[in-house]
Write a protein that holds these residues in place. Sequence first.
Motif, PDB file in Angstrom:
ATOM      1  N   GLY A  82      -9.967 -22.346   1.157  1.00 28.79           N
ATOM      2  CA  GLY A  82     -10.517 -23.675   0.964  1.00 28.79           C
ATOM      3  C   GLY A  82     -11.648 -23.932   1.953  1.00 28.79           C
ATOM      4  N   PRO A  83     -11.932 -25.204   2.244  1.00 28.30           N
ATOM      5  CA  PRO A  83     -13.044 -25.546   3.140  1.00 28.30           C
ATOM      6  C   PRO A  83     -12.747 -25.161   4.584  1.00 28.30           C
ATOM      7  CG  PRO A  83     -11.795 -27.506   2.591  1.00 28.30           C
ATOM      8  CD  PRO A  83     -11.253 -26.403   1.726  1.00 28.30           C
ATOM      9  N   GLN A  84     -13.711 -25.386   5.461  1.00 22.30           N
ATOM     10  CA  GLN A  84     -13.549 -25.018   6.860  1.00 22.30           C
ATOM     11  C   GLN A  84     -12.272 -25.632   7.442  1.00 22.30           C
ATOM     12  OE1 GLN A  84     -17.367 -26.412   7.912  1.00 22.30           O
ATOM     13  NE2 GLN A  84     -18.321 -24.396   7.944  1.00 22.30           N
ATOM     14  N   GLY A  85     -11.529 -24.819   8.162  1.00 23.12           N
ATOM     15  CA  GLY A  85     -10.238 -25.205   8.703  1.00 23.12           C
ATOM     16  C   GLY A  85      -9.073 -24.719   7.872  1.00 23.12           C
ATOM     17  N   ALA A  86      -9.335 -24.384   6.607  1.00 21.77           N
ATOM     18  CA  ALA A  86      -8.246 -23.941   5.725  1.00 21.77           C
ATOM     19  C   ALA A  86      -7.687 -22.592   6.147  1.00 21.77           C
ATOM     20  CB  ALA A  86      -8.736 -23.889   4.277  1.00 21.77           C
ATOM     21  N   GLY A  87      -8.553 -21.701   6.621  1.00 19.20           N
ATOM     22  CA  GLY A  87      -8.070 -20.405   7.104  1.00 19.20           C
ATOM     23  C   GLY A  87      -7.151 -20.579   8.298  1.00 19.20           C
ATOM     24  N   ALA A  88      -7.528 -21.489   9.207  1.00 20.64           N
ATOM     25  CA  ALA A  88      -6.700 -21.755  10.378  1.00 20.64           C
ATOM     26  C   ALA A  88      -5.337 -22.307   9.974  1.00 20.64           C
ATOM     27  CB  ALA A  88      -7.416 -22.728  11.317  1.00 20.64           C
ATOM     28  N   SER A  89      -5.327 -23.199   8.987  1.00 18.33           N
ATOM     29  CA  SER A  89      -4.055 -23.752   8.500  1.00 18.33           C
ATOM     30  C   SER A  89      -3.158 -22.651   7.970  1.00 18.33           C
ATOM     31  CB  SER A  89      -4.310 -24.782   7.393  1.00 18.33           C
ATOM     32  OG  SER A  89      -4.941 -25.934   7.887  1.00 18.33           O
ATOM     33  N   MET A  90      -3.731 -21.767   7.152  1.00 23.06           N
ATOM     34  CA  MET A  90      -2.925 -20.714   6.541  1.00 23.06           C
ATOM     35  C   MET A  90      -2.425 -19.723   7.574  1.00 23.06           C
ATOM     36  SD  MET A  90      -1.725 -20.133   3.583  1.00 23.06           S
ATOM     37  CE  MET A  90      -0.506 -18.911   3.134  1.00 23.06           C
ATOM     38  N   LYS A  91      -3.198 -19.477   8.627  1.00 23.21           N
ATOM     39  CA  LYS A  91      -2.754 -18.532   9.661  1.00 23.21           C
ATOM     40  C   LYS A  91      -1.514 -19.055  10.379  1.00 23.21           C
ATOM     41  CE  LYS A  91      -2.522 -15.061  12.421  1.00 23.21           C
ATOM     42  NZ  LYS A  91      -3.456 -14.837  13.527  1.00 23.21           N
ATOM     43  N   LEU A  92      -1.472 -20.345  10.667  1.00 18.68           N
ATOM     44  CA  LEU A  92      -0.284 -20.907  11.295  1.00 18.68           C
ATOM     45  C   LEU A  92       0.925 -20.759  10.375  1.00 18.68           C
ATOM     46  CD1 LEU A  92      -1.738 -24.150  12.912  1.00 18.68           C
ATOM     47  CD2 LEU A  92      -1.348 -21.931  13.996  1.00 18.68           C
ATOM     48  N   CYS A  93       0.698 -20.953   9.087  1.00 19.43           N
ATOM     49  CA  CYS A  93       1.764 -20.786   8.097  1.00 19.43           C
ATOM     50  C   CYS A  93       2.261 -19.346   8.063  1.00 19.43           C
ATOM     51  CB  CYS A  93       1.236 -21.218   6.725  1.00 19.43           C
ATOM     52  SG  CYS A  93       2.352 -20.919   5.340  1.00 19.43           S
ATOM     53  N   VAL A  94       1.349 -18.400   8.068  1.00 18.84           N
ATOM     54  CA  VAL A  94       1.694 -16.976   7.977  1.00 18.84           C
ATOM     55  C   VAL A  94       2.480 -16.512   9.206  1.00 18.84           C
ATOM     56  CG1 VAL A  94       0.664 -14.666   8.062  1.00 18.84           C
ATOM     57  CG2 VAL A  94      -0.155 -16.336   6.390  1.00 18.84           C
ATOM     58  N   ASN A  95       2.090 -16.966  10.384  1.00 18.62           N
ATOM     59  CA  ASN A  95       2.724 -16.497  11.615  1.00 18.62           C
ATOM     60  C   ASN A  95       4.122 -17.056  11.831  1.00 18.62           C
ATOM     61  OD1 ASN A  95       0.491 -14.986  12.283  1.00 18.62           O
ATOM     62  ND2 ASN A  95       0.167 -15.933  14.279  1.00 18.62           N
TER      63      ASN A  95
END
Length: 299
Positions: A164-177
Motif C-alpha cells: 500500500g502507500p508509504q508506511g504500509a511496508g512498515a506496518s506489515m513488517k511488525l505483523c510478520v515479526n
Amino acid sequence: MHIGWIGTGRMGAAMVERLLECSLEVSVWNRSPAKLDSLVEKGAKAMPTAAALASEVDVIVSILSHDGAIHDCYRGDNGVLSAGKQALRGKLVIEMSTVQPHIAQALAKDLEGLGASMLDCPVGGTVGPAREGKLLGLVGGSAEDLERAQPILKHLCRRIEWMGPQGAGASMKLCVNMPLMVYWQALGEALSLVRHLPCGPERLIDIMSDTSGTPTAMKGRGPAIARMMSGEAAAPAAFDMAMICKDLRCMLAEGETLKRDMPVVSATLSAYEQAIKEAGLGDRDGTALPAYWSAREKP
C-alpha cells in the motif's frame, strides 16, 4: 546503477555482499566506519559522510537499527538531507529499517520536499537469507517507485509484496515479526513442562518440530536450540534479543496508536527483558530464549 548503502550491521553487510556478488556498484557509509572495512575489501567504496554518498549515487538504500539512527543518518550533521535539493532531486530512497509506520512516512515527506521519492521496504529474514537473496520484501510507496527499485530488490528478495502507500511496508513488517517472537517464549514455557522427563533435548525438539503448531523456522533452528538446552554455547546471533525487544516495543507503540490491545506482546516483551536482565542474553539470538526459559525456575 550506482547504489549508496547506509547501515552495515549484520543484515546490511550481508545484503551489500549479495549485491557485490551480483556485480552491482555499491558505495557504503556507516556511523561506525570500522564496519566498512570488510565490505571495501570485497569491492565496495567507502564514503566519508552520508551526504557525500547521497550526492554521488543513483539510489540510496538504508537499513538501520532504530528510529534514532534514521534521524541521525538522514537529518543529522552531514546526513542525507543535508546534501540538498540539487543532489537529491529525482533520486529514489529505499528505507528498510523496522520502525513504526509514522517514522517512515515522516522521512518520505522530508525527502519529497527535496525532490526525492521513497519506498519503505523492510524485509523478512535473517543474515542467511540476506546473503542468498531470499528475503521477503514488504513495500510501501508508489507502484512507479517500486518498478524503479526492482533492479535492486530482485537480487535481495525471493518475494516482493506491495502493501500500500508509504508506511504500509512498515506496518506489515511488525505483523510478520510478531508471531515468531512470541513463539520462542511459548516454546520455552512448553519445554519447561517436560525437562524432567527421561527424554533428551534433541528428542524433545524433534517431537515439537513434528507438530502442527511449529513454525517453519524450527526446521533450521531446532537443532541449535537443542544444543543450547544441552549446555553448548550459543551460535552467533542472527537477530539478537536486544533488537527483538526493540521490535516488540514498536509493536506495542503501534498498537497504542491504533487503539489495539496486545496482552500477549506485552507479556512476551517482559519475558525477553527478564532473560536479558537475569542472564545477560541481550546479544544472544532469539533462539536462546526457549533454552533459557525451559530451565529457569521461579525465584
